[in-house]
Write a protein that holds these residues in place. Structure first.
Motif, mmCIF file in Angstrom:
data_model
loop_
_atom_site.group_PDB
_atom_site.id
_atom_site.type_symbol
_atom_site.label_atom_id
_atom_site.label_comp_id
_atom_site.label_asym_id
_atom_site.label_seq_id
_atom_site.Cartn_x
_atom_site.Cartn_y
_atom_site.Cartn_z
ATOM 1 N N GLN A 115 -31.240 51.304 2.861
ATOM 2 C CA GLN A 115 -31.407 52.477 1.677
ATOM 3 C C GLN A 115 -31.159 51.402 0.545
ATOM 4 O O GLN A 115 -31.611 51.940 -0.195
ATOM 5 N N GLU A 141 -35.672 53.347 15.066
ATOM 6 C CA GLU A 141 -34.425 54.806 14.751
ATOM 7 C C GLU A 141 -34.699 54.678 13.178
ATOM 8 O O GLU A 141 -34.009 55.454 12.407
ATOM 9 N N LYS A 162 -36.955 54.712 11.239
ATOM 10 C CA LYS A 162 -38.356 55.464 10.559
ATOM 11 C C LYS A 162 -37.409 56.687 9.742
ATOM 12 O O LYS A 162 -37.784 57.134 9.273
ATOM 13 N N ARG A 163 -36.311 57.298 10.187
ATOM 14 C CA ARG A 163 -35.806 58.361 9.381
ATOM 15 C C ARG A 163 -35.338 57.765 8.022
ATOM 16 O O ARG A 163 -35.861 58.973 7.209
ATOM 17 N N GLU A 164 -34.484 57.196 8.335
ATOM 18 C CA GLU A 164 -34.516 57.090 7.145
ATOM 19 C C GLU A 164 -34.939 56.087 5.758
ATOM 20 O O GLU A 164 -34.998 55.710 4.754
ATOM 21 N N LEU A 212 -37.668 57.388 5.235
ATOM 22 C CA LEU A 212 -38.131 58.480 4.732
ATOM 23 C C LEU A 212 -37.327 59.333 3.256
ATOM 24 O O LEU A 212 -37.734 59.237 3.007
ATOM 25 N N GLU A 213 -36.094 58.855 4.084
ATOM 26 C CA GLU A 213 -35.160 59.210 3.385
ATOM 27 C C GLU A 213 -34.499 58.206 1.493
ATOM 28 O O GLU A 213 -34.640 58.692 0.604
ATOM 29 N N ARG A 273 -38.327 61.607 0.092
ATOM 30 C CA ARG A 273 -37.662 62.297 0.069
ATOM 31 C C ARG A 273 -35.739 62.230 -1.378
ATOM 32 O O ARG A 273 -35.064 62.633 -1.189
ATOM 33 N N LEU A 315 -45.923 59.616 10.578
ATOM 34 C CA LEU A 315 -45.438 59.256 8.979
ATOM 35 C C LEU A 315 -45.772 59.797 7.985
ATOM 36 O O LEU A 315 -44.690 60.563 6.573
ATOM 37 N N GLU A 360 -45.216 63.385 7.355
ATOM 38 C CA GLU A 360 -44.374 64.276 6.833
ATOM 39 C C GLU A 360 -43.423 63.540 4.686
ATOM 40 O O GLU A 360 -43.641 64.278 4.767
#
Length: 848
Positions: free
Chosen positions: A535, A579, A581-583, A585-586, A590, A618, A621
């Motif tokens: 981030q 892992e 990957k979520r971060e 996008l966030e 998003r 990816l 999403e």
């Protein structure tokens, strides 16, 4: 400002050779290359409105002749009008001026102009030289031993730098540097003598040859064959200076050239014969713009001060004002540098030209057919091809592609993205022998290298010394595998600092640390990667402070691809994870802070990152919530990125599109037949991606607004666009078409929208059309027409066509507003429209 002396070439005929677009480009470049006062006294509008003849008069009569000569040649070269720059140079060589007294510096020039004898320069910044004759002896060559030894060492350094810069081609040192040497006054024999700027700034991206050219200039500077002159050159490294504490300027120079240490007072006695190179200014992390150091600047070369203050004194011309300065820097530090330097000459280095890159591939891949195929693969990816301006990137591409072609593998995936190229290059350098696994300790070595790369990213440095290694707990033995395989280089010229072969490799490995996991290792102050580190890396706030973070972020998306992460882990025998990957996008798509599609710039960067991943799930999403997008396609890369992402978008409501000139080349009639053929081939490559982009009309039934402005399309791309709009089940309500080429785009659009029930607002602006009104009349009189608002700008038509439109207004059951602002109507046509407005069957409520 005083009028210019006579120019050494005829400027007017040269400027009259330029087309209107080229003349506009000439003026724009003229401004960008004029940070000093040469043009500041001339109103901008006067320059902008001038034709070739008038501009020549302005420059000839109101600007210094030496500046006009120099910048004209420089601008022609940047415009690729070498025919004109060569003409100017040839005229300069044949031009004879009234001989002027030979003066060493500006003060002596003034004395010569007043008819005085120049004062002998036997003092250095107010300090007496112990033995003026010794200075003469050193500089005139009567005791040249140390100077020759210094030149020999310098020549060896230049050759070594060149081998690193262009592996395997050290004999071609002249090829890349010659284009830029002509722009440096004290390196160009064709450049006339005169009060040129004493400070030249070489700026450009990493790896394009700034240091190589600077060292070449040093070599040329000290190579004067005339016995009576012995110029001296010194090089100060930004990395070394950043580590320096308090010292004197004499100490800095002595460390730079130990062989000349004892002769320094004599050498410095004739500062006008000095060339001082400050290499890698961007490595100095000093807040120059704050003015903190300004009060301590001084002109005494023996006084001890902080090294950064000494450098500030030199750049501000408090120290050795008559010496020649050559500064190299990357673009990110250029603004700070310009706050310091006095009237610099800016020379932008762009690296290898397209022709150079083609020659490079032919030389390194041997077989012509194979080399040209590899070259075309690289060329087809505009972003990657731009990176190839750096010879190191060409070397990595050739090394990787040659191996794949030899094994019969498909080389296309390698050139798909920068991530794929660097990953395949890195893994190919460590490919184990058949039947064997990764080498021992390779995983730990990779971890150490990635840690070093990440540290450099946050510290905004690309040079690492022993202190950096010790602070991170990295041992030199960890780096040996990468030194042996050409991924790292050790630069003895900067105190044994380590550098990656190219900055992109450092950025890639910094991203790879996240895939590997830092396992608790961190630098002394800031955690390199930790919970929330992604981030921080991708935050706008950090990105504004650190330009290195954006490319690392792109590589992070590239390594989010599961297949790539596994390839890295398998090659080096280490565990990997995606892992994060979520971060990703966030932190981007998003993130309320990012609002990734809220501006053209943010959209461009987000699409670039998503394309780099080559991970369709990816992308799906990421695009799931996108309702508005503004695209500015500046080249084929932008089109490729947008098409890859937007074909997965199904909630789009509004789209703005702008296509820059050069994205499609089919209709570029300004080129010759061979170039037009290349343009046609380019469009055959581009059109499939254009089709993918147009699929938004199929998948987005909620798309109600389309704006295409300032766009240069081609006949083929317009045909595909109109066919897609005509056939796709969309619900467009508002359409804007402004300043778009080719000219018949407007008519083609009108044909498509005839009978289109959902269309309520239509704006057509630019490209004066005489054949558009008849089609518009068909739209208005169509029984399914629901058009309510029509705006026409710059539409020329004969009175008969306006009469036809007037009749159509009486038939139309939907049009309530007709905006003709900016159109000059004949009185007869205006009366017809007004009559229609008053007709009882006309629904029109407003005519403007």
């Amino acid at each position: 400002m005083e009028p210019s002396a006579q120019l050494g070439f005829s400027l007017q005929p040269l400027l009259e050779q330029l087309s209107q677009d080229e003349l506009s480009q000439f003026k724009s470049l003229l401004r960008s290359l004029s940070p000093q006062e040469e043009l500041q006294h001339i109103p901008v509008t006067e320059v902008e409105e001038a034709d070739g003849k008038q501009l020549a008069e302005i420059l000839t009569n109101r600007c210094p002749s030496h500046w006009v000569e120099m910048v004209t040649i420089q601008v022609f070269d940047k415009m690729n009008r070498t025919d004109l720059s060569e003409r100017a140079k040839d005229e300069l060589m044949g031009f004879t001026r009234t001989p002027e007294p030979k003066c060493a510096n500006l003060e002596e020039t003034q004395q010569c102009a007043e008819g005085k004898e120049p004062v002998a320069l036997t003092q250095v910044q107010g300090e007496d030289v112990p033995n003026p004759e010794a200075a003469k002896e050193v500089l005139e060559g009567e005791n040249p031993g140390k100077q020759d030894k210094y030149r020999s060492v310098l020549k060896e350094k230049v050759q070594q730098i060149w081998k690193n810069f262009w592996p395997g081609a050290s004999e071609n040192i002249h090829m890349v540097t010659q284009r830029y040497e002509t722009q440096i006054p004290f390196c160009n024999p064709k450049m006339l003598g005169g009060p040129f700027p004493h400070t030249v700034v070489l700026h450009g991206p990493a790896g394009v040859g700034k240091t190589t050219l600077a060292k070449k200039c040093m070599l040329d500077w000290t190579q004067d064959s005339l016995a009576q002159t012995r110029p001296v050159a010194f090089c100060l490294s930004g990395k070394v200076l950043s580590r320096k504490g308090t010292c004197s300027f004499a100490e800095l120079l002595a460390e730079s050239a130990p062989d000349l240490q004892h002769a320094l007072p004599q050498v410095l006695a004739q500062a006008h014969k000095l060339l001082l190179v400050i290499d890698a200014f961007e490595e100095l992390r000093v807040p120059w713009g704050t003015g903190v150091l300004a009060h301590d600047l001084g002109g005494d070369w023996r006084t001890r001060r902080p090294a950064q203050v000494l450098l500030g004194s030199l750049l501000k011309r408090k120290l050795f004002p008559t010496a020649n300065l050559l500064v190299t820097t990357r673009p990110e530090a250029l603004r700070e540098l310009r706050l310091l330097v006095q009237q610099p000459l800016l020379v932008e280095m762009e690296g290898l030209s397209e022709r150079d890159r083609r020659v490079y591939f032919l030389r390194h891949l041997g077989e012509e057919a194979q080399a040209l195929r590899a070259f075309q693969l690289m060329r087809s990816n505009a972003a990657l091809f731009r990176m190839g301006a750096a010879p190191a990137v060409c070397w990595m591409a050739c090394t990787c592609l040659r191996l794949q072609m030899a094994e019969g593998a498909d080389p296309r995936p390698t050139c798909q993205t920068a991530t794929s190229l660097l990953l395949h290059f890195l893994c190919s350098r460590f490919a184990p022998a058949r039947g064997q696994g990764p080498g021992l300790h390779l995983a730990a070595a990779l971890q150490a290298l990635c840690l070093l790369a990440a540290e450099g990213t946050w510290a905004q440095t690309s040079a690492f010394d022993g202190l950096d290694l010790r602070r991170l707990g990295v041992h030199e033995s960890d780096l040996r595998p990468f030194l042996d395989r050409g991924i790292l280089q050790k630069d003895r010229d900067t105190g044994g600092c380590y550098r990656f072969i190219h900055l992109s490799v450092q950025h890639f490995l910094a991203a790879a640390l996240c895939v590997l996991g830092s396992e608790g290792r961190q630098d002394a102050g800031n955690p390199v990667w930790h919970a929330g580190g992604v981030q921080r890396l991708l935050s706008k706030e950090e990105g504004l402070k650190n330009p290195h973070l954006a490319p690392v972020g792109r590589f992070l998306f590239g390594l989010a691809n599961e297949k790539r992460a596994r390839e890295l882990g398998t090659t080096f025998g280490c565990p990997v994870s995606t892992e994060f990957k979520r971060e990703l996008l966030e932190s981007t798509v998003r993130s309320p802070e990012h609002r990734p599609f809220s501006s053209v710039t943010d959209t461009k960067e987000t699409l670039y990152c998503l394309y780099e991943s080559q991970e369709e799930q990816l992308v799906k999403e990421a695009m799931a919530q996108v309702t508005e997008v503004s695209l500015h396609l500046e080249d084929t890369s932008d089109l490729v990125h947008a098409s890859f992402c937007l074909k997965h978008c199904d909630r789009l409501q509004k789209m703005w599109l702008r296509v820059a000139k050069g994205t499609f080349l089919e209709n570029d009639t300004a080129w010759g037949s061979e170039a037009q053929a290349d343009g046609f081939r380019n469009d055959q490559y581009v059109l499939p991606f254009w089709m993918d982009l147009l699929s938004v009309f199929d998948s987005n039934k909620s798309l109600v607004f389309l704006d295409i402005s300032q766009s240069f399309l081609s006949t083929s791309s317009v045909k595909l666009l109109c066919e897609k709009i005509d056939s796709a089940p969309h619900n467009l309500q508002k359409v804007v078409l402004k300043n778009t080429f080719p000219a018949d785009t407007y008519r083609n659009f009108c044909v498509v929208f005839c009978g289109h029930e959902t269309l309520t607002h239509l704006t057509l602006q630019g490209n004066d059309q005489s054949d558009m009104l008849p089609v518009l009349c068909e739209i208005l009189t169509h029984p399914r027409c629901n058009l309510q608002y029509l705006r026409l700008v710059s539409c020329s038509a004969v009175p008969q066509q306006w009469a036809h439109l007037s009749c159509s207004l009486r038939i139309s059951q939907s049009l309530t507003c007709l905006n003709l602002t900016g159109i000059e109507l004949l009185e007869e046509s205006a009366k017809l429209l007004c009559t229609s407005l008053r007709h009882p069957k006309c629904f029109l409520q407003r005519l403007s």
